[in-house]
Design an enzyme around this catalytic site. Sequence first.
Site, mmCIF file in Angstrom:
data_model
loop_
_atom_site.group_PDB
_atom_site.id
_atom_site.type_symbol
_atom_site.label_atom_id
_atom_site.label_comp_id
_atom_site.label_asym_id
_atom_site.label_seq_id
_atom_site.Cartn_x
_atom_site.Cartn_y
_atom_site.Cartn_z
ATOM 1 N N ARG A 119 0.823 -1.210 0.000
ATOM 2 C CA ARG A 119 0.000 0.000 0.000
ATOM 3 C C ARG A 119 0.859 1.264 0.000
ATOM 4 N NH1 ARG A 119 -5.452 -1.029 1.328
ATOM 5 N NH2 ARG A 119 -5.728 1.205 1.718
ATOM 6 N N TYR A 147 -0.237 -13.037 -0.936
ATOM 7 C CA TYR A 147 0.384 -12.722 -2.225
ATOM 8 C C TYR A 147 1.696 -11.973 -1.992
ATOM 9 C CZ TYR A 147 -2.318 -8.390 -1.400
ATOM 10 O OH TYR A 147 -2.895 -7.266 -0.848
ATOM 11 N N ASP A 164 -13.877 6.263 0.692
ATOM 12 C CA ASP A 164 -14.504 5.665 1.868
ATOM 13 C C ASP A 164 -15.417 6.631 2.608
ATOM 14 O OD1 ASP A 164 -13.359 3.230 1.437
ATOM 15 O OD2 ASP A 164 -11.857 3.380 3.023
#
Length: 410
Positions: free
Chosen positions: A105, A212, A289
């Site tokens: 991120r 992952y 969001d």
Amino acid sequence: MDDVLVVGGGIGGLAAAYALRLAGLSVRVLERAPQFSEVGAGIQLAPNATRLLASWGLLDPILAAGVRPRRLVLSDAHSGVELTALDLGTPFAERYGAPYVVLHRTDLLDALLEACRSSGVHLENDRFVVRVTTEADVAHVETAEGHRYSAALVVAADGLHSTLRHYLSDDEPVASGFVAYRGAVPLTDVKRHAGLDEVQLYVGPGIHLVQYPVRSGSMYNQVAVFRSERFFAGESEWGTAEELHEVFGRTCPEVRESMEAIWSDQRWPMYDREPIDDWIAGRMVLLGDAAHPMLQYLAQGACQALEDAAVLAACVRRHAPDGPRNAAQLEMALAAYVGHRQERTARVQRNARHWGDIWHTDGIAVLLRNEIFARRDANDFYYTDWLFEHAPGMDLTLGTGPAAGVEVVR
């Protein structure tokens, strides 16, 4: 006075700032934290997001920092048996016009942050916005620290616990009763992992584990999620590391051994909100969001925020050619933005909940779910076309960035 003031310097806020700057507007970002940062965990970017990054000229640094997985694999968390898989190779990228990428991120945030800096976006930290007031031709913003700003448009991108959403709704975040433990660790610290060219998902009653690689394969990201029985029993201490290891202790060896490397010192209770009817309050509009927080089961939170950013910038460019200071044109632009995005994001929010129910089902329904997935044809894109293909309003965004149009990345 700025053309645009973006409240919130996360992925959605920085994406909106950059897209609006590319549209020729002066933009300032106010971030509450002392620095721009993201949690140390991974993120999945589906083609609906990477197409936009390509159009902004940002896909190359994302590809350099991330990993392009070959497959997305769904397996049973108790038996370890593979149920179905989605091929993410060249035919997939050609179908959707862009690749599937997984990365840290922080790497995505850093790419957006550098793009904002190099394009002239003004960036300020330690700015907690507590009030927005609107007049006919200007919006005024106040922070808890006593700073005051004025802008033609305020974009509220201040996240799940948005302080600005209350101008439109008195709703509160909805606790799902599920908790996530997540983090990226050096690959050498993981005793058992799936293929480094795969996104691996294990699902079971009330639990799932996603794995992952990130950082070009040097680190491994894991997210373990479970349903906290203590939450549903009304206990104040719920979603603890003790619960985590108890419920995952009943899984297959592949999952149990992977859990030895999971971060267990910090938890993330999972929340979303119900869709709301409007995102506009005068000269302020919600994004990401703050507008539509969703559960993580479709891995679309950041992707939908990127879509928001692109469509908002395109609508302002198209419907407010004189800039957002023109009240009538701005009203048209914001109405168009919400019109394109509201139904789409509500569908993603609701489907995320449904997918969580499917992953976490129990009893005889597990057998039915597993059989349905096992019978899925490898070339069946029914469950991905609606999500990864061009969404409403995306036609407005092509050619808006340094890379005119979007080329297929092989």
